[in-house]
Design an enzyme around this catalytic site. Structure first.
Site, PDB file in Angstrom:
ATOM      1  N   HIS B  80      -5.030 -70.393  -0.372  1.00 42.70           N
ATOM      2  CA  HIS B  80      -3.870 -69.623  -0.825  1.00 42.70           C
ATOM      3  C   HIS B  80      -2.937 -69.220   0.298  1.00 42.70           C
ATOM      4  O   HIS B  80      -2.019 -68.439   0.093  1.00 42.70           O
ATOM      5  CB  HIS B  80      -4.304 -68.363  -1.577  1.00 42.70           C
ATOM      6  CG  HIS B  80      -4.991 -68.657  -2.875  1.00 42.70           C
ATOM      7  ND1 HIS B  80      -5.595 -67.697  -3.636  1.00 42.70           N
ATOM      8  CD2 HIS B  80      -5.179 -69.826  -3.536  1.00 42.70           C
ATOM      9  CE1 HIS B  80      -6.131 -68.240  -4.710  1.00 42.70           C
ATOM     10  NE2 HIS B  80      -5.889 -69.541  -4.666  1.00 42.70           N
ATOM     11  N   ILE B  87       1.580 -66.136   1.801  1.00 41.70           N
ATOM     12  CA  ILE B  87       0.349 -65.921   1.046  1.00 41.70           C
ATOM     13  C   ILE B  87       0.666 -65.959  -0.440  1.00 41.70           C
ATOM     14  O   ILE B  87       1.630 -65.335  -0.884  1.00 41.70           O
ATOM     15  CB  ILE B  87      -0.253 -64.533   1.369  1.00 41.70           C
ATOM     16  CG1 ILE B  87      -0.382 -64.357   2.891  1.00 41.70           C
ATOM     17  CG2 ILE B  87      -1.608 -64.357   0.706  1.00 41.70           C
ATOM     18  CD1 ILE B  87      -0.593 -62.924   3.294  1.00 41.70           C
ATOM     19  N   CYS B  88      -0.137 -66.699  -1.174  1.00 40.11           N
ATOM     20  CA  CYS B  88       0.030 -66.745  -2.625  1.00 40.11           C
ATOM     21  C   CYS B  88      -0.926 -65.735  -3.227  1.00 40.11           C
ATOM     22  O   CYS B  88      -2.112 -65.994  -3.369  1.00 40.11           O
ATOM     23  CB  CYS B  88      -0.275 -68.157  -3.124  1.00 40.11           C
ATOM     24  SG  CYS B  88      -0.260 -68.301  -4.908  1.00 40.11           S
ATOM     25  N   LEU B  89      -0.406 -64.525  -3.478  1.00 44.83           N
ATOM     26  CA  LEU B  89      -1.250 -63.451  -3.995  1.00 44.83           C
ATOM     27  C   LEU B  89      -0.402 -62.665  -4.988  1.00 44.83           C
ATOM     28  O   LEU B  89       0.677 -62.184  -4.643  1.00 44.83           O
ATOM     29  CB  LEU B  89      -1.700 -62.557  -2.830  1.00 44.83           C
ATOM     30  CG  LEU B  89      -2.687 -61.437  -3.128  1.00 44.83           C
ATOM     31  CD1 LEU B  89      -4.019 -61.992  -3.608  1.00 44.83           C
ATOM     32  CD2 LEU B  89      -2.910 -60.580  -1.888  1.00 44.83           C
ATOM     33  N   TRP B 141       5.998 -68.090  -7.402  1.00 49.92           N
ATOM     34  CA  TRP B 141       4.598 -68.475  -7.248  1.00 49.92           C
ATOM     35  C   TRP B 141       4.001 -68.825  -8.597  1.00 49.92           C
ATOM     36  O   TRP B 141       4.362 -68.288  -9.617  1.00 49.92           O
ATOM     37  CB  TRP B 141       3.800 -67.337  -6.616  1.00 49.92           C
ATOM     38  CG  TRP B 141       4.219 -67.020  -5.216  1.00 49.92           C
ATOM     39  CD1 TRP B 141       4.991 -65.974  -4.822  1.00 49.92           C
ATOM     40  CD2 TRP B 141       3.905 -67.748  -4.040  1.00 49.92           C
ATOM     41  NE1 TRP B 141       5.175 -65.997  -3.468  1.00 49.92           N
ATOM     42  CE2 TRP B 141       4.517 -67.078  -2.960  1.00 49.92           C
ATOM     43  CE3 TRP B 141       3.165 -68.905  -3.767  1.00 49.92           C
ATOM     44  CZ2 TRP B 141       4.419 -67.507  -1.644  1.00 49.92           C
ATOM     45  CZ3 TRP B 141       3.068 -69.325  -2.454  1.00 49.92           C
ATOM     46  CH2 TRP B 141       3.689 -68.644  -1.410  1.00 49.92           C
TER      47      TRP B 141
END
Lengths: 375, 148
Positions: B80, B87-89, B141
């Site tokens: 991620h 950051i893919c959060l 995202w």
């Protein structure tokens, strides 16, 4: 050779204000004379300094002093003509064209009333007449020796002459008397103070014996107290100052699981409310406590980021001097929010508005929460 | 703390709390207060590694989420985390809530790293890094994988 010549600026001034003249005294430039505003002649004196012009306000315009001081910084480093223009504008705007002639009568009345007034009142602690005859500041002592301060304004615009403009009592301004007699205005005020004695006594009792969350800097006019009961629980007691025997309005702030028992106590005890007894103790009986909880010991929570009772959005307890008032109703959540904080968040999510509330989810437990729309 | 806006007051409070009592594995760079150091938790793939996180706050914070990226030499290799530090959060964009804080974001990222089974870059890393906006919040995202 020293020749006294006229410069352009002086000529411009003379064309507009022919009664002014420039005088050089000891190397300092003065402008003296008079200007004509609405057929009234005002004496004017201006001194030129290296910081700008200093204008002496005509004596008749004493009550404009504050407005003029506010204007003054803008006068610096400008030309004499604009300085005189500003003065003329101010007077034109603030003095009705024929009012000045009538003021003598009012002056005489104010002085007469004032001197009579100070002679005959014993409860006065101090009493001052401002030198421009615009207001009278009075300090009085009530029967508990509590000091009350009031400012009585003198009206020059044809309304009743004496009007209370500044005071600290839980009454609306409209309820105070306006009169051409200073004594009538004051006696009415003193009468209200007298009537409010039981109210002052009760409020003092709260302030002495309880931990008051709000208002922090309480004044006589605040007829409510938010009293600390427990972590996350408080009550707002609102007193009717003139009807002390009436049941006060009590609102509990906290999660439902804590407030419910208090509300049911009130419902049970309400019949025993005895208006002739001491109201402070009667309230205690009403909510079903033995005594008012004391101020909590300094908690160990000092370093925790969000203390219980703090707003979960701005992480503080006071925002513009207000405490968080929206509390999640869900048992075991009970998070608190400032109305402004929660509203701003919910509106950013396009939450649903219903009449005067907005409905969204609690940030913590995600159950529904409603928030009043701030005015 | 008079004179500060509610948003500045909150940040001040968060910073004090992070300096005084940082969550395990997190420390604040004393010189640049906006960066946090993150230490790989013991017993995970990242044990012994140190990472640097950068938080940028807009003046709408906390109503607006902070912009959080990995910076510095060592960007964690994680499905991620893109190699440019993005950051893919979900809590950093769609699922942000003002009740979250720098501290809780750090903990989420730590737990995201700790639960990783295999060190690898996201499958679309090369393409994303070439085409993305500098600000990760500008990226739409697509949160596909909740397991890591």
């Amino acid at each position: 050779m020293d020749i006294d010549v006229m410069d352009n600026e002086e000529i411009t001034m003379l064309l507009k204000y022919p009664m002014m003249r420039k005088i050089v005294k000891n190397g300092v430039v003065h402008y003296q004379g008079a200007i004509d505003i609405n057929e009234i002649i005002y004496k004017v004196s201006v001194i030129e300094t290296d910081k700008g012009y200093i204008v002496e306000l005509p004596t008749e315009c004493g009550h404009l002093h504050d407005d003029f001081v506010a204007l003054q910084p803008t006068l610096h480093l400008r030309r004499i003509i604009s300085c005189l223009d500003a003065l003329k504008n101010l007077i034109e705007k603030n003095v009705p064209s024929n009012a000045l002639a009538n003021n003598c009568d009012i002056y005489i009345q104010v002085l007469f009333e004032y001197s009579e007034f100070t002679k005959f009142h014993v409860s006065l602690k101090s009493c001052y007449l401002h030198h421009d005859l615009s207001k009278i500041t009075v300090k009085m002592l009530d029967e508990q020796n509590k000091e009350h301060c009031l400012v009585i304004k003198v009206n020059y615009d044809g309304r009743e002459i004496f009007e209370i403009s500044d005071y600290d009592l839980p009454v609306e301004k409209e309820e105070l008397k306006v009169s051409s007699s200073l004594r009538v205005v004051y006696d009415h005020f003193a009468g209200i103070v007298n009537e409010l004695q039981p109210y002052f006594r009760l409020m003092d009792e709260f302030d002495r014996n309880c931990y008051i969350l709000d208002p922090v800097d309480h004044k006589n006019r605040h007829n409510y107290r938010r009293v600390w009961l427990d972590d996350n629980l408080s009550m707002i007691i609102t007193i009717n100052p003139f009807r002390m025997c009436q049941l006060p309005e009590i609102k509990f702030l906290g999660p439902d699981r804590l407030t419910e028992s208090y509300y049911s106590n009130i419902n049970r005890n309400i019949l025993e409310w005895n208006a002739n007894e001491d109201v402070f103790m009667e309230i205690l009986k009403l909510i079903g406590l033995e005594e008012y909880p004391l101020k909590p010991q300094i908690t160990i929570q000092e370093d925790v980021l969000v203390k219980s009772g703090d707003c979960c959005i701005c992480f503080s307890s006071r925002l513009n001097n207000k405490l968080p008032e929206v509390i999640c109703k869900h048992p075991f959540c009970g998070n608190s929010y400032h109305v402004e904080c929660l509203y701003e968040w919910l509106i950013s999510l396009n939450a649903r508005k219903v009449f005067t509330t907005i409905i969204g989810q609690c940030l913590n437990c995600e159950k529904n929460i409603s928030c009043p729309i701030p005015s | 703390m008079a004179g500060l806006s509610p948003s500045e007051r909150r940040l001040q409070k968060e910073l004090m709390s992070l300096v005084k009592e940082p969550p395990p594995g997190v420390s604040v760079d004393p010189d640049i207060a906006e960066r946090n150091l993150l230490q790989g938790a013991a017993g995970t793939l990242y044990e012994g590694e140190r990472f640097q996180l950068q938080f940028k706050f807009s003046n709408k914070y906390p109503f607006d989420s902070p912009e959080v990226t990995f910076v510095g030499q060592n960007i964690p290799i994680h499905p991620h985390v893109y190699s440019n530090g993005h950051i893919c959060l979900s809590i950093l964009t769609d699922d942000w809530s003002p009740a979250l804080s720098v501290q809780s974001v750090c903990l989420s990222i730590m737990s995201m790293l700790s639960s990783c089974k295999e060190k690898q870059r996201p499958p679309d890393n090369a393409f994303y890094v070439k085409t993305c906006n500098k600000n990760p919040k500008k990226t739409k995202w697509w949160y596909h994988d909740d397991s890591v």
